[in-house]
Design a protein around this motif. Sequence first.
Motif, short mmCIF file in Angstrom:
data_model
loop_
_atom_site.label_atom_id
_atom_site.label_comp_id
_atom_site.label_asym_id
_atom_site.label_seq_id
_atom_site.Cartn_x
_atom_site.Cartn_y
_atom_site.Cartn_z
N ASN A 142 77.51 -11.95 61.49
CA ASN A 142 75.70 -12.06 62.31
C ASN A 142 75.19 -10.22 61.51
OD1 ASN A 142 73.70 -12.77 63.26
ND2 ASN A 142 73.76 -11.68 65.31
N ASP A 143 76.12 -9.81 61.20
CA ASP A 143 75.35 -8.20 61.12
C ASP A 143 75.13 -8.18 59.31
OD1 ASP A 143 78.41 -8.68 60.20
OD2 ASP A 143 78.60 -6.89 61.76
N SER A 144 75.48 -9.17 59.24
CA SER A 144 75.51 -9.10 57.08
C SER A 144 74.31 -8.65 56.25
CB SER A 144 75.53 -10.94 56.56
OG SER A 144 76.80 -10.98 56.70
N LYS A 145 74.98 -7.77 55.11
CA LYS A 145 74.22 -6.45 55.01
C LYS A 145 73.62 -6.97 53.92
CE LYS A 145 72.28 -2.11 54.73
NZ LYS A 145 71.55 -1.77 54.97
N LEU A 146 72.42 -7.38 53.08
CA LEU A 146 72.02 -7.65 51.70
C LEU A 146 72.01 -5.90 50.80
CD1 LEU A 146 71.40 -9.60 49.24
CD2 LEU A 146 68.17 -9.57 50.34
N THR A 147 73.35 -5.75 50.14
CA THR A 147 73.39 -5.27 49.66
C THR A 147 72.97 -5.07 48.08
OG1 THR A 147 75.53 -5.48 48.69
CG2 THR A 147 75.26 -4.45 50.22
N LYS A 148 73.05 -6.03 47.41
CA LYS A 148 72.27 -6.18 45.91
C LYS A 148 71.24 -7.71 45.74
CE LYS A 148 74.61 -8.31 42.90
NZ LYS A 148 75.44 -8.37 41.19
N LEU A 149 69.84 -7.25 45.06
CA LEU A 149 68.92 -8.76 44.92
C LEU A 149 68.46 -8.25 43.81
CD1 LEU A 149 67.73 -11.02 45.76
CD2 LEU A 149 66.35 -9.40 46.86
N VAL A 150 69.18 -9.06 42.96
CA VAL A 150 68.44 -8.66 41.10
C VAL A 150 68.01 -9.85 39.80
CG1 VAL A 150 69.38 -7.54 38.67
CG2 VAL A 150 70.06 -6.50 40.54
N PRO A 151 66.62 -10.53 40.30
CA PRO A 151 66.55 -10.79 40.23
C PRO A 151 65.90 -11.17 38.44
CG PRO A 151 64.72 -10.23 41.93
CD PRO A 151 65.95 -9.45 41.63
N SER A 152 65.89 -12.05 38.16
CA SER A 152 65.94 -11.96 36.30
C SER A 152 65.24 -13.02 36.08
CB SER A 152 67.32 -11.50 35.68
OG SER A 152 68.43 -13.14 36.17
N GLU A 153 65.24 -13.34 34.72
CA GLU A 153 64.50 -14.59 33.65
C GLU A 153 64.88 -15.85 34.89
OE1 GLU A 153 61.71 -16.80 31.47
OE2 GLU A 153 62.34 -14.39 32.03
N ASP A 154 66.50 -16.46 34.81
CA ASP A 154 67.23 -17.60 34.71
C ASP A 154 67.98 -17.63 36.04
OD1 ASP A 154 66.12 -18.75 32.33
OD2 ASP A 154 67.19 -17.17 31.20
N LYS A 155 67.43 -16.44 37.07
CA LYS A 155 68.78 -16.35 38.11
C LYS A 155 68.27 -15.13 38.80
CE LYS A 155 74.19 -14.72 37.71
NZ LYS A 155 75.45 -14.20 36.51
N VAL A 156 68.88 -15.26 39.69
CA VAL A 156 68.50 -14.48 41.10
C VAL A 156 70.23 -14.31 41.45
CG1 VAL A 156 68.05 -13.85 43.81
CG2 VAL A 156 66.50 -14.92 41.50
#
Length: 377
Positions: free
Chosen positions: A192-206
């Motif tokens: 429940n305490d998950s932390k988003l550490t990376k988010l990299v959107p690109s042309e064909d992928k997140v």
Amino acid sequence: MSPPSFQEAKNKRQKVRAAGLDPNHWYAVEQAHALAKGKVIAVKFWGPQVAVYRDDRGIVHAVEDRCAHRQLPLSKGVVMGDRLVCCYHGWEYDADGKLASIPHDLFGHKLPACKLRTYPVRVRYGLIWVFFGDEERAATTSMPEIPELEGPRPWACVPVDISWRAHHSMIIDNVSDFTHAFLHRKYQPFSNDSKLTKLVPSEDKVSLSYDTKVGYGKISGLFVDRKQVDTSSMDLAYEYPYQWSNTDDQIKHWLFVLPIDESATRTFFLFYFKEFKVPFLPVRIPRQVMRPFLKISNKALIEPLLRQDLDAVEAEQAGWEKHYEEPIAELSPAVHAFQALTIKKWEDYLAREGKKKESFVDPASLAKRRPEAAARP
């Protein structure tokens, strides 16, 4: 009143919930073992229906699901040899979609030169795949590469398929967003305490990563050797139109969605594991029994977990159909990134199709213009 179409949509949420998926990709349509020799099934992709059948040699074919005679679905017919036969008048179509034979009187006519559209087919990872887009692009369009499931020592994997009364984008939102840990508090696939550490959107992928605790359920946690596997984080990606996750290169999954229409989707999950340990013992489960073990695990742990997602997402779909005019209240940047990619890809597809229509020259119209052009000085 019903939710707006893609062209009518006023905001991101309305757009993504009306968007289709680009047909110029390989889509899983059925588990391979479920289509026996001599069997035919109907498969829908964003509206249009295709008949998929396995001939008497075991080869799988896909053809548009209609008889050229009276337009009955060929999926209601029978397989004879390598031909698909209409249930009504017995018209037979070969593997190339050509009308091959008619069993009744032709009344002095030649055999009609009927040709149905066929679709490229592959069988891989225990699934049947169909390419619904431009046929000439099929050979050069890659499909997911999962080396762990092929070769002399493949990891064990038992596909799980589920039918949802929900738009495909809701399912993508669900599987890659860890803010719904409360729903899974019984099974605890992530904390429940998950932390988003990376988010990299690109042309064909997140691409994204979470710091979390993976697989700490009361039962599932007993089979993970935490001395060998780092379960403190997980990498994920929405690699359009597929989704996957990876925990320390030892616990992985892929999700393949089949968009049926605006409110129906079929999904195929591949969960695969390098190894499991025997609970309370420093002993690995032998590779030769991993597949039977996974069948039991799917029934006891994976499917109940996914049913929680199914109930929640189907309720979301029902709520969306009633309250599509309500303001957007989404907090997760990952969900916004997934939706932006789905919208962009659908816009790109529609733009390409629009250009194809604009560049199309009707041969009949061209023939009419030729005499006029010839008469000019």
